[in-house]
Scaffold this active site. Structure first.
Site, PDB file in Angstrom:
ATOM      1  N   ASN A 183       0.646  -1.181   0.058  1.00  0.00           N
ATOM      2  CA  ASN A 183       0.071  -0.052  -0.027  1.00  0.00           C
ATOM      3  C   ASN A 183       0.877   1.126   0.141  1.00  0.00           C
ATOM      4  OD1 ASN A 183      -2.368   1.328  -0.016  1.00  0.00           O
ATOM      5  ND2 ASN A 183      -2.833   1.119   2.099  1.00  0.00           N
ATOM      6  N   HIS A 198     -14.762  -5.304  10.943  1.00  0.00           N
ATOM      7  CA  HIS A 198     -14.404  -3.720  11.635  1.00  0.00           C
ATOM      8  C   HIS A 198     -15.947  -3.298  11.806  1.00  0.00           C
ATOM      9  CE1 HIS A 198     -10.231  -2.961   9.579  1.00  0.00           C
ATOM     10  NE2 HIS A 198     -10.538  -4.460  10.093  1.00  0.00           N
ATOM     11  N   ARG A 204     -13.949  -5.736  15.613  1.00  0.00           N
ATOM     12  CA  ARG A 204     -12.996  -4.678  15.770  1.00  0.00           C
ATOM     13  C   ARG A 204     -13.762  -3.525  16.163  1.00  0.00           C
ATOM     14  NH1 ARG A 204      -8.045  -2.311  12.355  1.00  0.00           N
ATOM     15  NH2 ARG A 204      -9.849  -0.583  11.779  1.00  0.00           N
ATOM     16  N   TYR A 226      -7.718   6.656  14.408  1.00  0.00           N
ATOM     17  CA  TYR A 226      -7.534   5.892  13.537  1.00  0.00           C
ATOM     18  C   TYR A 226      -8.700   4.815  13.255  1.00  0.00           C
ATOM     19  CZ  TYR A 226      -6.405   1.370  11.475  1.00  0.00           C
ATOM     20  OH  TYR A 226      -6.476   0.126  10.816  1.00  0.00           O
ATOM     21  N   ASP A 246      -7.580  -1.704  17.671  1.00  0.00           N
ATOM     22  CA  ASP A 246      -6.434  -1.355  17.014  1.00  0.00           C
ATOM     23  C   ASP A 246      -5.747   0.000  17.440  1.00  0.00           C
ATOM     24  OD1 ASP A 246      -4.013  -1.235  15.420  1.00  0.00           O
ATOM     25  OD2 ASP A 246      -5.218  -1.527  13.549  1.00  0.00           O
ATOM     26  N   HIS A 291      -3.162   1.319  16.306  1.00  0.00           N
ATOM     27  CA  HIS A 291      -2.172   1.770  15.169  1.00  0.00           C
ATOM     28  C   HIS A 291      -0.914   2.466  15.642  1.00  0.00           C
ATOM     29  CE1 HIS A 291      -2.346   2.475  10.725  1.00  0.00           C
ATOM     30  NE2 HIS A 291      -2.915   1.404  11.016  1.00  0.00           N
ATOM     31  N   GLU A 304      -4.372  -4.234  19.485  1.00  0.00           N
ATOM     32  CA  GLU A 304      -3.312  -4.715  18.303  1.00  0.00           C
ATOM     33  C   GLU A 304      -2.610  -3.250  18.154  1.00  0.00           C
ATOM     34  OE1 GLU A 304      -5.542  -5.016  14.698  1.00  0.00           O
ATOM     35  OE2 GLU A 304      -4.204  -4.301  13.510  1.00  0.00           O
ATOM     36  N   GLU A 362       1.413  -6.495  11.693  1.00  0.00           N
ATOM     37  CA  GLU A 362       0.864  -6.062  10.256  1.00  0.00           C
ATOM     38  C   GLU A 362       1.994  -5.596   9.505  1.00  0.00           C
ATOM     39  OE1 GLU A 362      -2.554  -3.852  11.132  1.00  0.00           O
ATOM     40  OE2 GLU A 362      -1.695  -2.241  10.251  1.00  0.00           O
ATOM     41  N   ARG A 409       0.801 -10.952  13.719  1.00  0.00           N
ATOM     42  CA  ARG A 409      -0.258 -10.271  12.583  1.00  0.00           C
ATOM     43  C   ARG A 409       0.389 -10.398  11.380  1.00  0.00           C
ATOM     44  NH1 ARG A 409      -4.665  -8.384  12.435  1.00  0.00           N
ATOM     45  NH2 ARG A 409      -4.054  -6.320  11.611  1.00  0.00           N
ATOM     46  N   HIS A 438      -3.349 -10.071   9.279  1.00  0.00           N
ATOM     47  CA  HIS A 438      -3.804  -8.699   8.719  1.00  0.00           C
ATOM     48  C   HIS A 438      -4.630  -9.206   7.517  1.00  0.00           C
ATOM     49  CE1 HIS A 438      -2.672  -4.663   6.762  1.00  0.00           C
ATOM     50  NE2 HIS A 438      -3.597  -4.668   7.547  1.00  0.00           N
ATOM     51  N   ASP A 465      -6.540  -3.242   1.519  1.00  0.00           N
ATOM     52  CA  ASP A 465      -5.492  -3.184   0.381  1.00  0.00           C
ATOM     53  C   ASP A 465      -4.554  -4.697   0.120  1.00  0.00           C
ATOM     54  OD1 ASP A 465      -4.861  -2.217   3.328  1.00  0.00           O
ATOM     55  OD2 ASP A 465      -2.765  -2.635   2.971  1.00  0.00           O
ATOM     56  N   GLU A 493      -8.417 -11.350  10.162  1.00  0.00           N
ATOM     57  CA  GLU A 493      -9.020 -10.219   9.746  1.00  0.00           C
ATOM     58  C   GLU A 493      -9.830 -10.233   8.601  1.00  0.00           C
ATOM     59  OE1 GLU A 493      -6.526  -6.654   9.539  1.00  0.00           O
ATOM     60  OE2 GLU A 493      -8.172  -5.232  10.033  1.00  0.00           O
ATOM     61  N   TRP A 553       1.859   6.368  13.403  1.00  0.00           N
ATOM     62  CA  TRP A 553       0.393   5.934  12.947  1.00  0.00           C
ATOM     63  C   TRP A 553       0.492   4.615  12.603  1.00  0.00           C
ATOM     64  CZ3 TRP A 553      -3.656   5.266   9.602  1.00  0.00           C
ATOM     65  CH2 TRP A 553      -3.295   5.020   8.226  1.00  0.00           C
TER      66      TRP A 553
HETATM   67  O1  EZ4 Z   1      -3.597   0.537   8.125  1.00  0.00           O
HETATM   68  O2  EZ4 Z   1      -3.823  -2.002   5.950  1.00  0.00           O
HETATM   69  O3  EZ4 Z   1      -5.639  -3.604  10.890  1.00  0.00           O
HETATM   70  N1  EZ4 Z   1      -5.525  -3.164  10.050  1.00  0.00           N
HETATM   71  C1  EZ4 Z   1      -4.831  -2.001   9.703  1.00  0.00           C
HETATM   72  C2  EZ4 Z   1      -4.877  -1.395   8.375  1.00  0.00           C
HETATM   73  C3  EZ4 Z   1      -3.592  -0.670   7.788  1.00  0.00           C
HETATM   74  C4  EZ4 Z   1      -3.614  -0.818   6.491  1.00  0.00           C
HETATM   75  C5  EZ4 Z   1      -2.253  -0.134   5.563  1.00  0.00           C
HETATM   76  O4  EZ4 Z   1      -2.088  -0.254   4.558  1.00  0.00           O
HETATM   77  O5  EZ4 Z   1      -4.139  -1.381  10.450  1.00  0.00           O
HETATM   78  O6  EZ4 Z   1      -6.095  -0.443   8.256  1.00  0.00           O
HETATM   79 CO    CO Z   2      -3.852  -2.757  12.228  1.00  0.00          CO
END
Ligand code: EZ4
Ligand code: CO
Length: 405
Positions: free
Chosen positions: A40, A125, A150, A162, A213, A215, A239, A265, A286, A315, A319, A342, A405
């Protein structure tokens, strides 16, 4: 004996709403296999790595020699690891497993040892602009059959939490022709999260698995504090609370909280999680097929993790192409220490470009029984959607300091 030499390889870049990079390998006996090569925001680097540096060595190789090919591109590059290299190797690896399973006329999971469970538990999600929005979204996903969800919500007084969509569009992080700048405030987030979790548990009880998450936005001590404050709500996992370049930092989090931890991830190698796993500093790894060297390397990571009671939790954002999803489901079904997968469904258009055998029923996914990994690409349709540059955002604190992030 079938002629298993590789006679053709090509990269297909398509953007049916978002960018995907796909590798297609063809053998002399007329089989082909495909692998996801999407990274990505850095898609064309992997496309070039494959075309300019992998293809010259790939043509003429024996497609049956999957492990040897993996080692050849890993060791042979001299410059080991890194997301670009490991995504390129992953694409080759998955395409070769696809070919081998097609030749064997088996679904890939059978070649990997057969299934260890009935299906693959996935989590969805639930995102929202407020706690009520999130509760509605959780209810919707429960109706769809998900057993694990999630939760991510906008934080009052914070512009960009996020995982929360901008406007009414589905959540898609890579949304700028230049990186969008997000604004963040950790103390407000830490005060808000127990309220969100409390609301979810009050409404839905404790039978539902709830994930969250972070992030990579917290320091280890902030992560420890979040873990403590959420323990009573029994999250399935927290996460990516903190970046993991420094694997030791998870020791600090572990000293303070029994909340299950997931990370990885962005990992591309077993060496990114060696200490995290061997010191049992995490509960779920992950790493994913596409970014961590394909089925071959993910099996190595999973086997290593199994020794230390660490489970997988790959993950599976949008993407990662449907090819990665298909391959992941075969992998998930076949390993003993699978934890959860996920699942962020792709758009109808993406599903049309990548027809696939996998299905979702009652909270479980299944890779299907088609020979190979069961995912294909419609090249004519793919050609209608040219590459569109798209960046992930960057995150700043309110005073402008660049943040994780
Ligand atoms: O930000 O896949 O858990 N999932 C994530 C995603 C990531 C994107 C990054 O390319 O954190 O949303
Ligand atoms: Co994530």
């Amino acid at each position: 004996m079938p002629d298993t030499r590789i006679i053709d390889a090509k990269v297909i870049v398509t953007s049916p709403g978002r960018n995907f990079v796909t590798l297609k390998i063809t053998t002399a006996d007329g089989l082909y296999g495909i692998g996801d090569a999407t990274l990505n925001g850095r898609e064309l680097s992997v496309a070039s790595y494959l075309q300019d540096h992998v293809f010259p060595c790939l043509i003429g190789r024996d497609a049956d020699r999957i492990e040897d090919t993996w080692q050849y591109f890993y060791r042979g590059a001299y410059w080991r690891r890194g997301p670009v290299t490991m995504s390129a190797i992953a694409a080759v690896d998955v395409a070769l497993w696809d070919i081998k399973a097609k030749r064997a006329q088996m679904p890939l999971y059978q070649l990997l040892g057969g299934r260890c469970r009935e299906g693959v538990t996935v989590y969805a999600h639930a995102n929202g602009h407020s706690i009520d929005d999130v509760l509605d979204s959780v209810a919707k996903h429960r109706e769809l059959g998900y057993k694990a969800i999630r939760v991510q919500a906008a934080v009052p007084g914070v512009r960009d939490a996020y995982g929360v969509p901008h406007g009414d569009k589905p959540y898609e992080p890579a949304d700028g022709t230049l990186p969008r700048e997000e604004a963040w405030n950790t103390p407000k987030y830490l005060r808000f999260m127990p309220k969100l979790m409390d609301a979810v548990r009050t409404k839905f009880g404790f039978d539902l698995s709830i994930l969250h998450d972070g992030h990579h936005r917290l320091t280890p001590i902030e992560a420890a504090s979040l873990g403590k404050s959420l323990e009573e709500f029994q999250p399935f996992w927290l996460e990516d609370l903190t970046p993991a370049e420094n694997q030791e930092s998870f020791r600090l989090i572990r000293q303070h909280t029994t909340v299950p931890l997931a990370v990885g991830e962005v990992f591309n190698s077993i060496f990114d999680c060696q200490r995290l796993i061997s010191e049992q500093l995490i509960d779920y790894i992950r790493a994913t097929i596409v970014h961590a060297g394909g089925i071959t390397h993910m099996r190595r990571i999973a086997s290593f993790a199994d020794l230390y009671n660490v489970k997988t939790g790959s993950h599976g954002a949008t993407d990662l192409s449907p090819i990665c999803m298909g391959a992941a489901l075969h992998f998930d079904l076949s390993i003993p220490n699978f934890g959860i997968q996920e699942h962020m469904p792709h758009t109808a258009l993406t599903d049309e470009v990548f027809p696939h055998a996998y299905t979702f029923t009652n909270g479980l996914m299944h890779p299907g029984e088609a020979p190979g990994h069961g995912v294909d690409i419609d090249e004519t349709l793919a050609a209608k959607f040219p590459y569109k540059r798209a960046y992930l955002p960057v995150c700043r604190l309110e005073d402008g300091t660049l943040h994780n992030w």
